[in-house]
Scaffold this active site. Sequence first.
Site, PDB file in Angstrom:
ATOM      1  CG  ASP A 119      -2.070   0.931   1.100  1.00 37.93           C
ATOM      2  OD1 ASP A 119      -2.337   1.400  -0.027  1.00 37.93           O
ATOM      3  OD2 ASP A 119      -2.717   1.223   2.127  1.00 37.93           O
TER       4      ASP A 119
ATOM      5  CG  HIS B  28      -0.353   1.952  -9.377  1.00 36.76           C
ATOM      6  ND1 HIS B  28      -0.547   1.673  -8.043  1.00 36.76           N
ATOM      7  CD2 HIS B  28      -1.436   2.688  -9.762  1.00 36.76           C
ATOM      8  CE1 HIS B  28      -1.687   2.211  -7.633  1.00 36.76           C
ATOM      9  NE2 HIS B  28      -2.235   2.837  -8.660  1.00 36.76           N
TER      10      HIS B  28
ATOM     11  CG  LEU C  68       9.271 -17.297  -4.417  1.00 37.41           C
ATOM     12  CD1 LEU C  68       9.421 -17.248  -2.909  1.00 37.41           C
ATOM     13  CD2 LEU C  68       9.763 -15.981  -4.999  1.00 37.41           C
TER      14      LEU C  68
HETATM   15  C1  FPP Z   1      -2.021   0.203  -3.277  1.00 38.86           C
HETATM   16  O1  FPP Z   1      -1.525   1.535  -3.246  1.00 38.86           O
HETATM   17  C2  FPP Z   1      -1.522  -0.493  -4.468  1.00 38.86           C
HETATM   18  C3  FPP Z   1      -2.315  -0.962  -5.473  1.00 38.86           C
HETATM   19  C4  FPP Z   1      -3.774  -0.798  -5.499  1.00 38.86           C
HETATM   20  C5  FPP Z   1      -1.715  -1.631  -6.636  1.00 38.86           C
HETATM   21  C6  FPP Z   1      -0.511  -2.466  -6.329  1.00 38.86           C
HETATM   22  C7  FPP Z   1       0.098  -2.874  -7.582  1.00 38.86           C
HETATM   23  C8  FPP Z   1       1.433  -3.046  -7.775  1.00 38.86           C
HETATM   24  C9  FPP Z   1       2.449  -2.839  -6.728  1.00 38.86           C
HETATM   25  C10 FPP Z   1       1.905  -3.468  -9.114  1.00 38.86           C
HETATM   26  C11 FPP Z   1       1.783  -4.953  -9.215  1.00 38.86           C
HETATM   27  C12 FPP Z   1       1.739  -5.363 -10.609  1.00 38.86           C
HETATM   28  C13 FPP Z   1       1.720  -6.642 -11.006  1.00 38.86           C
HETATM   29  C14 FPP Z   1       1.660  -6.954 -12.444  1.00 38.86           C
HETATM   30  C15 FPP Z   1       1.802  -7.775 -10.069  1.00 38.86           C
HETATM   31  P1  FPP Z   1      -2.624   2.699  -3.368  1.00 38.86           P
HETATM   32  O2  FPP Z   1      -2.947   2.870  -4.827  1.00 38.86           O
HETATM   33  O3  FPP Z   1      -3.798   2.350  -2.501  1.00 38.86           O
HETATM   34  O4  FPP Z   1      -1.864   3.950  -2.836  1.00 38.86           O
HETATM   35  P2  FPP Z   1      -2.375   4.952  -1.700  1.00 38.86           P
HETATM   36  O5  FPP Z   1      -2.712   4.106  -0.502  1.00 38.86           O
HETATM   37  O6  FPP Z   1      -1.214   5.856  -1.462  1.00 38.86           O
HETATM   38  O7  FPP Z   1      -3.577   5.672  -2.247  1.00 38.86           O
HETATM   39 MG    MG Z   2      -4.117   2.531  -0.455  1.00 38.16          MG
END
Ligand code: FPP
Ligand code: MG
Length: 282
Positions: free
Chosen positions: A34, A51, A148
């Site tokens: 997150d 992201h 893994l």
């Molecule tokens: C949460 O941060 C993150 C997500 C909703 C997306 C996570 C995705 C990745 C790390 C990329 C993974 C990709 C693949 C192909 C596996 P947030 O958007 O809620 O950020 P915030 O809490 O600051 O609003």
């Molecule tokens: Mg978030």
Amino acid sequence: MSWINENCVSFFQLFCIKVVKTGRVPQHIAFIMDGNRRYAKKQSVNCSAGHSKGFDKLSETLKWCLDLGVSEVTVYAFSIENFKRSTEEVTALFDLARDKFNRLLDEIDQINEWGVRLHIAGNLSLLPEDLQVLVSKAMVATRKNNKLRLNIAYAYTARDEITRGASDLIKSVKANELNPLDINEDLVSQTLDLGTPELLIRTSGEVRLSDFMLWQISNTVLYFTDVLWPEFSIWNLLAAIIHFQRHPPLLKKTEEFTPSQQEFLKKLESKRWQELQRIIKT
Ligand code: FPP
Ligand code: MG
């Protein structure tokens, strides 16, 4: 960025990994990754760049986990709730996934050399069809790897996972393939997409579970850290593992399955593989 970042561990960090490995290292670690958008805001870039940095961090984390000897990693990459975000952001997240899964298939020899088996956990039917095909191909292409296991929770919530598992059980009872008396906690666990992590880490200062692995984590050690996911470092991971070592979970023994339960589980697995093959062929 490739799926495993091979160049993210210094000699000193490797030494620290060895020290931490003198204690018990959790064999299955789950991450709620997150904070990508807050990171993007902090860096004055758009949220899709946040992201993308989040994916880069995942590839570093996988290398650290391989070096630590962790055998299973589960990450929350797209919640069913995330469909409520702007079309622009959802499209960017799907485009990122398309790019990374295509890359995985292009680099399949290297993935197989690392021994990474990919499992996508979630309600695949909610995804665009081309993405369903890509993730199914990735699962089939890596199915023989055993160093893994990487579970990517995508179009996932725990409530949806439990509902789908319950529905599989009901269908089998209705088809007289399963006796209702065979249904117990261990069998329900086996109908779910994901196994039980020993340690769950959530970044970004949020201390909620956000509908992630609710059934599995009843006995899991939880670790919350303020760091935003793209800024997560090997030191944060080692701190989480030391926290785990100081609060070891009680190990729960699972019962043996009866022949009829085993038969049900075999059929369920074969049904799920057939579904992947069907998606790939359509
Ligand atoms: C949460 O941060 C993150 C997500 C909703 C997306 C996570 C995705 C990745 C790390 C990329 C993974 C990709 C693949 C192909 C596996 P947030 O958007 O809620 O950020 P915030 O809490 O600051 O609003
Ligand atoms: Mg978030």
